[in-house]
Scaffold this active site. Structure first.
Site, PDB file in Angstrom:
ATOM      1  N   LYS A   5       0.816  -1.191   0.000  1.00 41.86           N
ATOM      2  CA  LYS A   5       0.000   0.000   0.000  1.00 41.86           C
ATOM      3  C   LYS A   5       0.865   1.264   0.000  1.00 41.86           C
ATOM      4  O   LYS A   5       0.458   2.305  -0.466  1.00 41.86           O
ATOM      5  CB  LYS A   5      -0.886   0.038   1.268  1.00 41.86           C
ATOM      6  CG  LYS A   5      -1.832  -1.113   1.421  1.00 41.86           C
ATOM      7  CD  LYS A   5      -2.544  -0.967   2.794  1.00 41.86           C
ATOM      8  CE  LYS A   5      -3.382  -2.179   3.098  1.00 41.86           C
ATOM      9  NZ  LYS A   5      -3.875  -2.148   4.493  1.00 41.86           N
ATOM     10  N   GLY A   6       2.059   1.149   0.587  1.00 43.90           N
ATOM     11  CA  GLY A   6       2.846   2.336   0.916  1.00 43.90           C
ATOM     12  C   GLY A   6       3.159   3.287  -0.223  1.00 43.90           C
ATOM     13  O   GLY A   6       3.371   4.472  -0.001  1.00 43.90           O
ATOM     14  N   GLU A  37       7.946   1.549  -5.747  1.00 50.06           N
ATOM     15  CA  GLU A  37       7.911   1.161  -4.331  1.00 50.06           C
ATOM     16  C   GLU A  37       8.154   2.392  -3.464  1.00 50.06           C
ATOM     17  O   GLU A  37       8.860   3.321  -3.873  1.00 50.06           O
ATOM     18  CB  GLU A  37       8.994   0.078  -4.136  1.00 50.06           C
ATOM     19  CG  GLU A  37       9.256  -0.392  -2.738  1.00 50.06           C
ATOM     20  CD  GLU A  37       8.104  -1.120  -2.070  1.00 50.06           C
ATOM     21  OE1 GLU A  37       7.001  -0.543  -2.023  1.00 50.06           O
ATOM     22  OE2 GLU A  37       8.305  -2.235  -1.568  1.00 50.06           O
ATOM     23  N   ASP A  38       7.567   2.405  -2.269  1.00 47.88           N
ATOM     24  CA  ASP A  38       7.770   3.538  -1.365  1.00 47.88           C
ATOM     25  C   ASP A  38       9.184   3.570  -0.796  1.00 47.88           C
ATOM     26  O   ASP A  38       9.849   4.588  -0.820  1.00 47.88           O
ATOM     27  CB  ASP A  38       6.724   3.527  -0.223  1.00 47.88           C
ATOM     28  CG  ASP A  38       6.649   2.194   0.528  1.00 47.88           C
ATOM     29  OD1 ASP A  38       7.286   1.215   0.091  1.00 47.88           O
ATOM     30  OD2 ASP A  38       5.948   2.133   1.554  1.00 47.88           O
ATOM     31  N   ASP A  77      14.151  -1.173   2.308  1.00 51.06           N
ATOM     32  CA  ASP A  77      14.760  -1.297   3.633  1.00 51.06           C
ATOM     33  C   ASP A  77      15.751  -2.470   3.573  1.00 51.06           C
ATOM     34  O   ASP A  77      16.892  -2.291   3.163  1.00 51.06           O
ATOM     35  CB  ASP A  77      13.605  -1.504   4.629  1.00 51.06           C
ATOM     36  CG  ASP A  77      14.032  -1.571   6.069  1.00 51.06           C
ATOM     37  OD1 ASP A  77      14.061  -0.523   6.725  1.00 51.06           O
ATOM     38  OD2 ASP A  77      14.319  -2.674   6.559  1.00 51.06           O
ATOM     39  N   LYS A 111      17.261   2.858   2.155  1.00 51.39           N
ATOM     40  CA  LYS A 111      18.076   2.834   3.379  1.00 51.39           C
ATOM     41  C   LYS A 111      19.280   1.934   3.139  1.00 51.39           C
ATOM     42  O   LYS A 111      19.211   0.737   3.437  1.00 51.39           O
ATOM     43  CB  LYS A 111      17.271   2.236   4.549  1.00 51.39           C
ATOM     44  CG  LYS A 111      16.029   2.984   4.989  1.00 51.39           C
ATOM     45  CD  LYS A 111      15.429   2.265   6.215  1.00 51.39           C
ATOM     46  CE  LYS A 111      14.045   2.731   6.547  1.00 51.39           C
ATOM     47  NZ  LYS A 111      13.400   1.940   7.623  1.00 51.39           N
ATOM     48  N   PHE A 121      13.109   4.535  11.159  1.00 51.58           N
ATOM     49  CA  PHE A 121      11.744   4.237  10.732  1.00 51.58           C
ATOM     50  C   PHE A 121      11.027   5.541  10.394  1.00 51.58           C
ATOM     51  O   PHE A 121      11.004   6.470  11.184  1.00 51.58           O
ATOM     52  CB  PHE A 121      10.987   3.477  11.829  1.00 51.58           C
ATOM     53  CG  PHE A 121       9.741   2.835  11.304  1.00 51.58           C
ATOM     54  CD1 PHE A 121       9.799   1.604  10.665  1.00 51.58           C
ATOM     55  CD2 PHE A 121       8.511   3.479  11.405  1.00 51.58           C
ATOM     56  CE1 PHE A 121       8.655   1.011  10.138  1.00 51.58           C
ATOM     57  CE2 PHE A 121       7.363   2.903  10.884  1.00 51.58           C
ATOM     58  CZ  PHE A 121       7.429   1.663  10.257  1.00 51.58           C
ATOM     59  N   VAL A 122      10.465   5.590   9.196  1.00 49.94           N
ATOM     60  CA  VAL A 122       9.811   6.822   8.750  1.00 49.94           C
ATOM     61  C   VAL A 122       8.339   6.574   8.417  1.00 49.94           C
ATOM     62  O   VAL A 122       7.954   5.460   8.070  1.00 49.94           O
ATOM     63  CB  VAL A 122      10.527   7.432   7.520  1.00 49.94           C
ATOM     64  CG1 VAL A 122      11.890   7.978   7.882  1.00 49.94           C
ATOM     65  CG2 VAL A 122      10.658   6.419   6.384  1.00 49.94           C
ATOM     66  N   ARG A 164      -0.253   7.643   7.103  1.00 52.27           N
ATOM     67  CA  ARG A 164      -0.025   7.663   5.654  1.00 52.27           C
ATOM     68  C   ARG A 164      -0.383   9.028   5.069  1.00 52.27           C
ATOM     69  O   ARG A 164       0.126   9.436   4.042  1.00 52.27           O
ATOM     70  CB  ARG A 164      -0.892   6.602   4.954  1.00 52.27           C
ATOM     71  CG  ARG A 164      -0.534   5.165   5.310  1.00 52.27           C
ATOM     72  CD  ARG A 164      -1.222   4.225   4.339  1.00 52.27           C
ATOM     73  NE  ARG A 164      -1.236   2.849   4.802  1.00 52.27           N
ATOM     74  CZ  ARG A 164      -0.278   1.956   4.580  1.00 52.27           C
ATOM     75  NH1 ARG A 164       0.808   2.300   3.920  1.00 52.27           N
ATOM     76  NH2 ARG A 164      -0.390   0.716   5.020  1.00 52.27           N
TER      77      ARG A 164
HETATM   78  P1  IMP Z   1      12.041  -4.468   2.825  1.00 50.21           P
HETATM   79  O1  IMP Z   1      11.463  -5.722   2.241  1.00 50.21           O
HETATM   80  O2  IMP Z   1      12.717  -4.720   4.141  1.00 50.21           O
HETATM   81  O3  IMP Z   1      12.924  -3.715   1.866  1.00 50.21           O
HETATM   82  O4  IMP Z   1      10.838  -3.552   3.231  1.00 50.21           O
HETATM   83  C1  IMP Z   1      10.043  -2.937   2.330  1.00 50.21           C
HETATM   84  C2  IMP Z   1       8.676  -2.613   2.890  1.00 50.21           C
HETATM   85  O5  IMP Z   1       8.675  -2.456   4.308  1.00 50.21           O
HETATM   86  C3  IMP Z   1       8.228  -1.303   2.325  1.00 50.21           C
HETATM   87  O6  IMP Z   1       7.461  -1.487   1.188  1.00 50.21           O
HETATM   88  C4  IMP Z   1       7.436  -0.685   3.452  1.00 50.21           C
HETATM   89  O7  IMP Z   1       6.077  -1.030   3.334  1.00 50.21           O
HETATM   90  C5  IMP Z   1       7.996  -1.294   4.710  1.00 50.21           C
HETATM   91  N1  IMP Z   1       8.961  -0.383   5.377  1.00 50.21           N
HETATM   92  C6  IMP Z   1      10.303  -0.489   5.417  1.00 50.21           C
HETATM   93  N2  IMP Z   1      10.868   0.514   6.102  1.00 50.21           N
HETATM   94  C7  IMP Z   1       9.841   1.291   6.509  1.00 50.21           C
HETATM   95  C8  IMP Z   1       9.777   2.531   7.248  1.00 50.21           C
HETATM   96  O8  IMP Z   1      10.785   3.125   7.681  1.00 50.21           O
HETATM   97  N3  IMP Z   1       8.526   3.026   7.439  1.00 50.21           N
HETATM   98  C9  IMP Z   1       7.397   2.435   6.978  1.00 50.21           C
HETATM   99  N4  IMP Z   1       7.413   1.285   6.277  1.00 50.21           N
HETATM  100  C10 IMP Z   1       8.625   0.725   6.046  1.00 50.21           C
HETATM  101 MG    MG Z   2       4.188  -0.772   5.023  1.00 48.13          MG
END
Ligand code: IMP
Ligand code: MG
Length: 180
Positions: free
Chosen positions: A46-47, A102-103, A106, A134, A155-156, A168
């Site tokens: 959703k982000g 993608e938002d 991480d 990140k 965390f944002v 959001r």
């Molecule tokens: P990853 O798989 O660890 O790269 O995480 C990606 C997903 O985790 C993103 O699409 C976000 O929905 C969520 N996410 C990661 N870091 C944050 C953050 O700092 N704030 C809010 N959502 C996050």
């Molecule tokens: Mg999320």
């Protein structure tokens, strides 16, 4: 700070103006990369819904929109490490130019998973854009083709990004300092 922002201890990291300027630049870069070819722009729910809607308005190309649902986090601030598809694309992507939007990247697990899943469907070209990246949190060798801003391992929330499905609707991006 607004009423909702005061419920969590947070501080503004990237304001509306900076976001708008950077998203416009990214749109211009992607427009150039498209070279007048059509494009399927995929919003990773959703982000990224807010970033996606601004970004595609900055891309001058023949765009078709599609949506993917992906979940990895649950309600925690750290990734569960498991990624699953909760909603698949409506249309096939074989032989098409695809842009994954993608938002935030991480650990990179979500995008690595999506990249592999979509590559297996034989698109002509698979590109990716993330508003936030990140680098210190990365656990894979994944890097998006287009990045809005590199941020620290914090965390944002805001501009589509959530904590427990809230915040959001903040128009800017804020760092969560601590939980009440
Ligand atoms: P990853 O798989 O660890 O790269 O995480 C990606 C997903 O985790 C993103 O699409 C976000 O929905 C969520 N996410 C990661 N870091 C944050 C953050 O700092 N704030 C809010 N959502 C996050
Ligand atoms: Mg999320």
């Amino acid at each position: 700070m607004s009423q909702i922002a005061s419920q969590l201890k947070m501080s503004k990291l990237i304001d509306e103006k900076k976001i708008a300027a950077r998203v416009k630049e990214m749109g211009e870069q992607i427009t150039k990369a498209c070279k007048n070819e059509d494009l399927i722009a995929v919003c990773v729910l959703k982000g990224s819904f807010m970033f996606y809607s601004d970004l595609i308005r900055s891309i001058d190309a023949d765009i078709r929109s599609d949506f993917l649902g992906c979940a990895s986090y649950g309600d925690a601030m750290k990734s569960s490490g498991e990624v699953k598809l909760t909603l698949d694309l409506t249309n096939g992507i074989e032989g098409k130019n695809v842009l994954l939007v993608e938002d935030i990247v991480d650990s990179g697990l979500t995008m690595s998973f999506l990249q592999k899943t979509l590559a297996a469907r034989n698109p002509k070209r698979l590109m990716s854009a993330a508003l936030l990246f990140k680098p210190e949190a990365l656990k894979t060798n994944y890097k998006p083709d287009y990045v809005g801003f590199e941020i620290g391992n914090e965390f944002v929330v805001g501009y589509g990004l959530d904590y427990q499905n809230r915040y959001r609707n903040l128009p800017y991006i804020a760092v969560v300092n601590s939980l009440n």
